[in-house]
Design a protein around this motif. Structure first.
Motif, PDB file in Angstrom:
ATOM      1  N   LEU A 178      23.795  14.538  17.367  1.00 22.21           N
ATOM      2  CA  LEU A 178      24.321  13.735  16.252  1.00 22.21           C
ATOM      3  C   LEU A 178      24.338  12.252  16.596  1.00 22.21           C
ATOM      4  O   LEU A 178      24.017  11.403  15.761  1.00 22.21           O
ATOM      5  N   GLU A 179      24.698  11.942  17.834  1.00 24.83           N
ATOM      6  CA  GLU A 179      24.787  10.536  18.243  1.00 24.83           C
ATOM      7  C   GLU A 179      23.419   9.876  18.235  1.00 24.83           C
ATOM      8  O   GLU A 179      23.269   8.725  17.788  1.00 24.83           O
ATOM      9  N   LYS A 180      22.384  10.593  18.719  1.00 23.37           N
ATOM     10  CA  LYS A 180      21.043  10.016  18.753  1.00 23.37           C
ATOM     11  C   LYS A 180      20.473   9.851  17.341  1.00 23.37           C
ATOM     12  O   LYS A 180      19.599   9.021  17.115  1.00 23.37           O
ATOM     13  N   ASN A 181      20.954  10.646  16.414  1.00 28.78           N
ATOM     14  CA  ASN A 181      20.521  10.512  15.013  1.00 28.78           C
ATOM     15  C   ASN A 181      21.511   9.697  14.197  1.00 28.78           C
ATOM     16  O   ASN A 181      21.439   9.690  12.962  1.00 28.78           O
ATOM     17  N   LYS A 182      22.452   9.039  14.906  1.00 25.93           N
ATOM     18  CA  LYS A 182      23.393   8.089  14.310  1.00 25.93           C
ATOM     19  C   LYS A 182      24.194   8.693  13.156  1.00 25.93           C
ATOM     20  O   LYS A 182      24.548   8.011  12.196  1.00 25.93           O
ATOM     21  N   TRP A 183      24.472  10.009  13.298  1.00 20.70           N
ATOM     22  CA  TRP A 183      25.270  10.702  12.278  1.00 20.70           C
ATOM     23  C   TRP A 183      24.710  10.459  10.867  1.00 20.70           C
ATOM     24  O   TRP A 183      25.465  10.327   9.890  1.00 20.70           O
ATOM     25  N   ASN A 184      23.400  10.395  10.790  1.00 22.05           N
ATOM     26  CA  ASN A 184      22.769  10.234   9.474  1.00 22.05           C
ATOM     27  C   ASN A 184      23.193  11.395   8.580  1.00 22.05           C
ATOM     28  O   ASN A 184      23.070  12.556   8.937  1.00 22.05           O
ATOM     29  N   LEU A 185      23.695  11.048   7.388  1.00 21.74           N
ATOM     30  CA  LEU A 185      24.275  12.063   6.508  1.00 21.74           C
ATOM     31  C   LEU A 185      23.255  13.134   6.140  1.00 21.74           C
ATOM     32  O   LEU A 185      23.545  14.337   6.178  1.00 21.74           O
ATOM     33  N   SER A 186      22.033  12.713   5.744  1.00 25.79           N
ATOM     34  CA  SER A 186      21.023  13.692   5.341  1.00 25.79           C
ATOM     35  C   SER A 186      20.626  14.574   6.528  1.00 25.79           C
ATOM     36  O   SER A 186      20.392  15.780   6.367  1.00 25.79           O
ATOM     37  N   TYR A 187      20.603  13.966   7.766  1.00 29.85           N
ATOM     38  CA  TYR A 187      20.259  14.765   8.943  1.00 29.85           C
ATOM     39  C   TYR A 187      21.350  15.792   9.229  1.00 29.85           C
ATOM     40  O   TYR A 187      21.067  16.949   9.576  1.00 29.85           O
ATOM     41  N   CYS A 188      22.607  15.369   9.073  1.00 30.02           N
ATOM     42  CA  CYS A 188      23.728  16.284   9.313  1.00 30.02           C
ATOM     43  C   CYS A 188      23.657  17.469   8.360  1.00 30.02           C
ATOM     44  O   CYS A 188      23.903  18.623   8.754  1.00 30.02           O
ATOM     45  N   LEU A 189      23.331  17.188   7.110  1.00 25.59           N
ATOM     46  CA  LEU A 189      23.233  18.273   6.121  1.00 25.59           C
ATOM     47  C   LEU A 189      22.071  19.203   6.465  1.00 25.59           C
ATOM     48  O   LEU A 189      22.169  20.438   6.338  1.00 25.59           O
ATOM     49  N   GLU A 190      20.978  18.620   6.889  1.00 25.08           N
ATOM     50  CA  GLU A 190      19.806  19.418   7.265  1.00 25.08           C
ATOM     51  C   GLU A 190      20.123  20.313   8.472  1.00 25.08           C
ATOM     52  O   GLU A 190      19.753  21.500   8.501  1.00 25.08           O
ATOM     53  N   LEU A 191      20.837  19.739   9.473  1.00 25.47           N
ATOM     54  CA  LEU A 191      21.222  20.505  10.651  1.00 25.47           C
ATOM     55  C   LEU A 191      22.184  21.631  10.276  1.00 25.47           C
ATOM     56  O   LEU A 191      22.057  22.765  10.761  1.00 25.47           O
ATOM     57  N   LEU A 192      23.122  21.316   9.387  1.00 23.37           N
ATOM     58  CA  LEU A 192      24.084  22.323   8.944  1.00 23.37           C
ATOM     59  C   LEU A 192      23.364  23.485   8.270  1.00 23.37           C
ATOM     60  O   LEU A 192      23.676  24.664   8.516  1.00 23.37           O
ATOM     61  N   GLN A 193      22.359  23.158   7.421  1.00 26.89           N
ATOM     62  CA  GLN A 193      21.599  24.191   6.721  1.00 26.89           C
ATOM     63  C   GLN A 193      20.813  25.066   7.703  1.00 26.89           C
ATOM     64  O   GLN A 193      20.782  26.289   7.578  1.00 26.89           O
ATOM     65  N   LYS A 194      20.230  24.428   8.744  1.00 25.75           N
ATOM     66  CA  LYS A 194      19.436  25.186   9.724  1.00 25.75           C
ATOM     67  C   LYS A 194      20.309  26.160  10.511  1.00 25.75           C
ATOM     68  O   LYS A 194      19.962  27.322  10.697  1.00 25.75           O
ATOM     69  N   LEU A 195      21.479  25.667  10.980  1.00 24.20           N
ATOM     70  CA  LEU A 195      22.363  26.521  11.764  1.00 24.20           C
ATOM     71  C   LEU A 195      22.904  27.677  10.925  1.00 24.20           C
ATOM     72  O   LEU A 195      23.036  28.808  11.399  1.00 24.20           O
ATOM     73  N   PHE A 196      23.213  27.377   9.668  1.00 23.00           N
ATOM     74  CA  PHE A 196      23.692  28.429   8.765  1.00 23.00           C
ATOM     75  C   PHE A 196      22.613  29.493   8.584  1.00 23.00           C
ATOM     76  O   PHE A 196      22.877  30.698   8.645  1.00 23.00           O
ATOM     77  N   SER A 197      21.363  29.027   8.390  1.00 23.17           N
ATOM     78  CA  SER A 197      20.242  29.948   8.174  1.00 23.17           C
ATOM     79  C   SER A 197      20.028  30.838   9.396  1.00 23.17           C
ATOM     80  O   SER A 197      19.821  32.048   9.278  1.00 23.17           O
ATOM     81  N   ASP A 198      20.100  30.230  10.606  1.00 25.33           N
ATOM     82  CA  ASP A 198      19.894  31.004  11.825  1.00 25.33           C
ATOM     83  C   ASP A 198      20.992  32.047  12.017  1.00 25.33           C
ATOM     84  O   ASP A 198      20.740  33.162  12.480  1.00 25.33           O
ATOM     85  N   ARG A 199      22.224  31.682  11.651  1.00 24.27           N
ATOM     86  CA  ARG A 199      23.303  32.637  11.804  1.00 24.27           C
ATOM     87  C   ARG A 199      23.146  33.805  10.850  1.00 24.27           C
ATOM     88  O   ARG A 199      23.386  34.958  11.224  1.00 24.27           O
ATOM     89  N   VAL A 200      22.715  33.505   9.636  1.00 22.29           N
ATOM     90  CA  VAL A 200      22.502  34.572   8.653  1.00 22.29           C
ATOM     91  C   VAL A 200      21.423  35.537   9.141  1.00 22.29           C
ATOM     92  O   VAL A 200      21.507  36.752   8.972  1.00 22.29           O
ATOM     93  N   ARG A 201      20.401  34.993   9.819  1.00 20.22           N
ATOM     94  CA  ARG A 201      19.305  35.824  10.324  1.00 20.22           C
ATOM     95  C   ARG A 201      19.652  36.527  11.645  1.00 20.22           C
ATOM     96  O   ARG A 201      18.808  37.223  12.211  1.00 20.22           O
ATOM     97  N   GLY A 202      20.861  36.304  12.128  1.00 18.60           N
ATOM     98  CA  GLY A 202      21.291  36.967  13.361  1.00 18.60           C
ATOM     99  C   GLY A 202      20.747  36.339  14.617  1.00 18.60           C
ATOM    100  O   GLY A 202      20.717  36.975  15.682  1.00 18.60           O
ATOM    101  N   ARG A 203      20.294  35.106  14.534  1.00 20.77           N
ATOM    102  CA  ARG A 203      19.769  34.424  15.713  1.00 20.77           C
ATOM    103  C   ARG A 203      20.896  33.839  16.557  1.00 20.77           C
ATOM    104  O   ARG A 203      21.999  33.596  16.067  1.00 20.77           O
ATOM    105  N   ASN A 204      20.589  33.599  17.814  1.00 18.99           N
ATOM    106  CA  ASN A 204      21.540  32.976  18.730  1.00 18.99           C
ATOM    107  C   ASN A 204      21.708  31.513  18.330  1.00 18.99           C
ATOM    108  O   ASN A 204      20.791  30.698  18.475  1.00 18.99           O
TER     109      ASN A 204
END
Length: 1131
Positions: free
Chosen positions: A1000-1026
């Motif tokens: 997050l720090e290297k991406n300067k807490w960019n709002l759109s990046y944070c949302l994109e990261l949140l979506q990716k982690l949510f998707s991976d959890r739904v798929r049962g990934r680590n």
């Protein structure tokens, strides 16, 4: 080889003996003639060499010139042996020659007598003796001596032993001449002198051999009396300075250039030449001298011609030691003289060991060993002390008196102790002991030497006729001598105290101070110009010094009380005696380390009077300790005296502390309270002698620091909290001021002793009020709430674990003396290792254990490597130890830990098999040792005391992420809500939170990046990934392209291993992973790469250099394992 007219008949006679069957009478004649001809030939060589002795040579030469018949007999013998042997001619020739040779024997004896009386030292213009001729003479003599051992019946047992020694010395001399003659760098004149010496000795040996073979038994014994075989053995040895110098120079010039063993063998041969022994009871002592002298001669051989004054003195001492060894007449020692000779040899051996010890010390002082550099001043002082001990005569002036005898005994014992200490440095044994223990041992050793110096000065002062004794009270000089003798005796007997006890260290420091004061007084008393006023002042100084000695003497008695089984009065007065001991310790500290600026003469006099009274009370207690009937009276006396000390303390506190803190309160009033606390923590390691008390203080201040952090947002609204914070700041300010004094001033201990009890009392009151606030949850402050979970130590990943730190520290430093296991268990990345590191480096833990060692085990391990890793923390691992196998390493470790209080940390251990294998090398000596391990499974150590580390709560996790990325700056609400959602995917694991913070720090807490990261982690959890692996892949994917191969390269290193930064940078460069630039060196670019990866929290700094640069780094095992499996490259 020297040619004589007898060479041909000797060869012919030898041929007849070996090749012809001669009848008994003729055979005996042949053998006799051959032997006598050999002796005659030897005499010819001896008399033919020294042309400067005409009287000897002419007495033989004239006979051979006129006796034509003898020459004819020689020719007939030769012809009789030619082709076919003519036995009649042989018989005729042999008979005639034998008859004539017997006639010449008196003249041979006369010639030898003349030769033996000649001085061997040559005139300047004397002709040079040929080395080959000298060697030929020695060869001839050696042949005679070998024949004597086989054929002579006249030699008694002792003489046979001495003849064998004579053969050994002649053989050495022959080889030595042969080697020296080949050297081009030996001065011609010196070689000529040496050959004259060798020839003279060989001639006397030839005379001895001639008489032994040719004479009757009574003549042989007469020979033993006249020629004196033992004197002959002594004469060959270089006991004079110039002769020894020749030997040494020739030895140095002719040492072989090959391996070290060849040089050692050559030196050993020379030492063998100097020493011999036929007395069985002296064998061990001579053998030890032999060994030490070889070491000294090896050092002498490598000394340059121009050296320092110390090395020149040592060089001279080694030469003297060699001459002394050469002078020992061991073979003449009679049975009743063995004890006396043993003493002579023992003293010589100790002198050699002292020289060797100084050689070792000089070499070590010139080295760059860490332990030597850090204590160079102490070891330099030890060198001066060693030189002093070497200069002390063996027989002291007062040896006939009892005190002189005791001093001589102590000097002897102290020499042996210094030798042992320095030898242990040489063998690197000191590295297995903690540095503080080594410093203390060295300090005590130096103190003993100083005491001996003072005692010797006092002995001289006692016998001095100057006006000092008449002006100063004689009984005080005598008391001072007795006091110094008592202190010396105490130290030499080793007072039974805890080796690492701060009180013991301080006691030794104060002893040193008293001895230094004594030395100073003695130095100032010299000279004849002392006035009455000066004498009075000296008298007063001696009186005050005697008070200190008296108090120390009394304290030693109290120490002994604590060590012996309780008896008599001690059964019921244990507490009173402990209180008395604390009071005596206070008085000693105040007398020896007084806060001089605030103490007037009246206060000093009161302290001296109180100290005198304390000492008298202790002496009285010691005298009546077995008399239980005096229990009530003694208890009353101790109680009254304890009250008197407390009143005295209070009076001093009021006088000293009020003045002390007047100015400092104004200074620290402008400093922030957290800055004050940080300053105290930063200087904690520099505090000596009161570390235990200081740690108690620091522990209490850390608790109060937690309260300050918990009440940060409340204190302006509530007067009670505001007042408490002011009180805490007052205590912290005074603590900071005292800490500064302890670091920079010698007399600050007095201040600390006065201030510490009142400070702890103040803290106790503050702490009670703080606990009331916590217990009542007053003002919304709760010790158990998330907000008060303790200070967030972000850099160390220790969040909300203050209780665990405190509990584990307590378990490590208290409890049973049996070796116990403390286990820290939790999932990967939760902070087990970091918690263990914090506890391991805790000042209280570091001070408590004599030895601490850290070992990372991991899932895959090799026992040998584990043993080496532990040993590196315990001792200096030499090449010899590094080459050992697993079993021998285990044995070395066991010996190092034996009888020591140790802490071993086994980090990241996966199964009980590794623990069981290692525990065999961890002795259980009831010394309070501990084993601390970190593991993911609870069953690794079933008997361990368990501490479980759980993931952080949601609030703790969010506080960590926010503070790591934003610090105390403003966080927009929209980012705050997304951040709280993101942190849930870290599941309370600090490692995951840190990695997310880096992303997050290297991406300067960019709002759109944070949302994109949140979506990716949510998707991976739904798929049962680590999800952690997903986060790690995101972190890897966010790396610039030039950093990705560098990061993946870290996976090549073994799991959990510290990676040296310089090695890593060099490997990156070698493998072409660093982009070249014109403006920067590759090393600088590589360092920038490493710092960039560290800033993303993917790599942990394990060590820094003194200027803050990265020295070592480590990849968490969870991350390392993912890299090794190639999981980061999978889509």
């Amino acid at each position: 080889m020297v040619n004589t007219f007898l060479d041909s008949p000797i060869q012919n006679l030898d041929w007849l003996e070996k090749n012809c069957s001669l009848a008994s009478p003729l055979r005996d004649q042949v053998l006799t003639l051959k032997q006598k001809s050999k002796f005659l030939r030897t005499c010819l060589i001896a008399t033919g060499i020294p042309e400067a002795i005409p009287s000897a040579s002419s007495s033989l030469t004239s006979i051979f010139e006129t006796d034509v018949a003898f020459s004819k007999a020689i020719d007939e013998l030769s012809s009789a042996c030619f082709l076919q042997v003519d036995l009649e001619k042989v018989d005729s020739s042999v008979s005639y020659m034998l008859e004539n040779v017997k006639l010449w024997e008196p003249k041979i004896k006369n010639a030898y007598a003349i030769l033996s009386e000649q001085p061997w030292r040559r005139e300047v213009n004397s002709p040079l003796i040929d080395p080959a001729s000298a060697m030929d003479l020695i060869d001839s003599v050696l042949e005679h001596l070998e024949d004597i051992l086989i054929g002579s019946t006249c030699l008694v047992s002792l003489m046979k032993k001495q003849v064998k020694i004579l053969i050994e010395k002649l053989s050495f001399l022959r080889d030595f001449i042969g080697t020296a003659a080949k050297q081009s760098n030996i001065v011609h004149q010196e070689m000529a002198t040496f050959l004259a010496y060798a020839h003279s000795f060989a001639t006397k040996a030839a005379w001895f051999s001639f008489l032994c073979w040719d004479g009757a038994p009574e003549e042989v014994m007469a020979c033993h009396t006249d020629v004196k075989l033992s004197d002959l053995l002594q004469e060959v040895k270089p006991s004079s300075s110039d002769l020894m110098e020749m030997f040494i120079q020739f030895l140095k010039a002719s040492l072989p250039m090959g391996p070290e063993t060849a040089k050692t063998d050559a030196i050993a041969s020379f030492v063998n030449f100097l020493l011999e022994n036929t007395i069985e009871s002296l064998k061990d002592r001579i053998s030890s001298i032999h060994e030490e002298l070889i070491c000294l001669m090896k050092f002498l051989m490598i000394l340059p011609d121009e050296s320092t004054r110390d090395l020149e003195r040592i060089s001279s001492d080694i030469r003297s030691a060699a001459r002394e060894a050469a002078s020992f007449q061991v073979n003449e020692v009679k049975e009743e003289q063995v004890v006396e000779m043993n003493l002579v040899l023992s003293r010589s051996l100790q002198r050699m060991k002292l020289i060797k010890a100084e050689v070792i010390l000089i070499q070590q002082l010139d080295s760059q060993e860490v332990f030597m550099v850090s204590m160079k001043d102490k070891y330099t002082a030890l060198h001066e002390g060693l030189k002093f001990l070497r200069s002390v005569p063996i027989d002291l002036p007062e040896e006939k008196e009892e005190d002189g005898k005791l001093l001589s005994k102590h000097v002897e014992a102290l020499r042996a102790e210094v030798i042992t200490f320095i030898y242990s440095i040489h063998e690197n044994n000191l590295m297995q002991y903690p540095m503080m223990e080594t410093k203390l041992s060295l300090h005590i050793l130096l103190l003993k030497i100083k005491l001996v110096k003072v005692d010797l000065s006092l002995l001289g002062l006692h016998n001095h006729e100057a006006n000092l004794v008449s002006r100063v009270k004689d009984h005080e000089i005598k008391s001072l001598r007795e006091g110094m003798e008592f202190l010396r005796t105490c130290l030499m007997a080793t007072i039974d105290a805890e080796a690492n006890s701060e009180d013991w260290e301080l006691f030794v420091l104060h002893l040193d101070s008293v001895v230094s004061e004594s030395s100073s007084l003695i130095s100032s008393s010299g000279g004849s110009g002392m006035t009455e006023d000066m004498a009075s002042e000296l008298d007063l100084s001696i009186f005050r010094l005697l008070v200190k000695i008296k108090l120390i003497k009394a304290e030693v008695i109290l120490m002994k009380f604590n060590k012996i089984p309780k008896l008599g009065l001690m059964v019921h007065m244990n507490d009173e005696v402990k209180t008395l001991q604390e009071g005596v310790r206070f008085l000693r500290t105040f007398l020896i380390n007084p806060p001089v600026e605030e103490v007037d003469q009246l206060m000093s006099a009161k302290c001296e009077a109180t100290a005198n009274e304390a000492a008298s009370l202790i002496f009285f207690l010691h005298e009546h300790v077995t008399n239980e009937e005096m229990g009530a009276e003694m208890s009353c006396l101790l109680s009254e005296f304890a009250d008197k000390i407390e009143l005295f303390k209070a009076e001093i506190q009021e006088t000293c502390l009020q003045v002390l803190f007047t100015d400092c309160c104004e200074t620290f009033g402008t400093v922030g309270i957290f800055d004050l606390l940080d300053n105290i923590k930063g200087k904690a390691k520099s505090v000596v002698f009161v570390k235990h008390h200081f740690e108690m203080l620091l522990g209490e201040l850390q608790f109060l620091e937690s309260f300050l952090m918990d009440t940060g947002e409340h204190y302006n609204n509530h007067q009670e909290v505001k007042d408490l914070r002011a009180c805490i700041k007052d205590v912290a300010g005074k603590a900071k001021y005292i800490t500064d004094l302890l670091v920079v001033r010698d007399n600050a201990l007095g201040y600390f002793v006065l201030w510490f009890p009142s400070a702890m009392e103040d803290i106790k009151i503050i702490k009670a009020k703080v606990m009331e606030i916590y217990d009542e949850k007053r003002y919304g402050i709760d010790a158990d709430s998330d907000a008060t979970a303790g200070p967030l130590r972000i850099d160390n990943l220790v969040i909300g674990l203050d209780r665990e730190i405190s509990n584990i520290t307590y378990k490590l430093t208290t409890g049973t003396k049996r070796t116990e296991i403390i286990s820290i268990v939790g999932m990967g990345g939760v902070g087990k290792t970091t918690l263990a590191q914090v506890v391991y480096n805790h000042p209280r833990v570091a001070e408590h254990f004599q030895i601490r060692a850290w070992c990372t085990v991991s899932q895959v391990y090799r026992m040998r490597e584990l043993f080496l890793e532990i040993l590196r923390d315990v001792m200096a691992v030499s090449n010899r130890i590094y080459d050992m196998d697993e079993d021998r390493l285990a044995g070395v470790l066991y010996k190092c830990l034996k009888q020591k209080k140790y802490l071993i940390v086994l980090d990241d251990i996966w199964d009980s098999a590794a623990l069981d294998a290692l525990r065999r090398s961890f002795p259980d000596d009831n010394s309070g040792s501990r084993i601390m391990l970190t593991a993911r499974k609870r069953n690794v150590a079933s008997q361990a005391d368990l501490t479980c580390i759980f993931p952080l709560s949601h609030r703790e996790s969010w506080n960590l992420l926010r503070r790591k990325t934003f610090g105390d700056t403003y966080l927009p609400p929209e980012l705050g809500s997304i951040g709280e959602e993101l942190v849930d995917y870290c599941h309370g694991v600090p490692l995951a939170i840190f990695i997310m913070a880096g992303v997050l720090e290297k991406n300067k807490w960019n709002l759109s990046y944070c949302l994109e990261l949140l979506q990716k982690l949510f998707s991976d959890r739904v798929r049962g990934r680590n999800v952690f692996l997903s986060l790690l892949k995101v972190a890897y994917g966010s790396l610039p392209d030039h950093l990705k191969p560098c990061f993946l390269y870290l996976g090549e290193f073994p799991e959990n291993q510290e990676i040296p930064a310089r090695k890593l940078l060099r490997l990156w460069i070698t493998n072409g992973l660093i982009q070249e630039t014109e403006s920067k060196a590759p090393e600088d670019v590589a360092e920038e790469y490493l710092l960039e990866i560290i800033s993303r929290n993917l790599v942990i700094i394990s060590r820094r250099t003194h200027n803050g640069r990265v020295r070592g780094c480590r990849v968490h095992d969870v991350v390392s394992r993912s890299m090794k499996r190639g999981e980061l490259l999978l889509s």
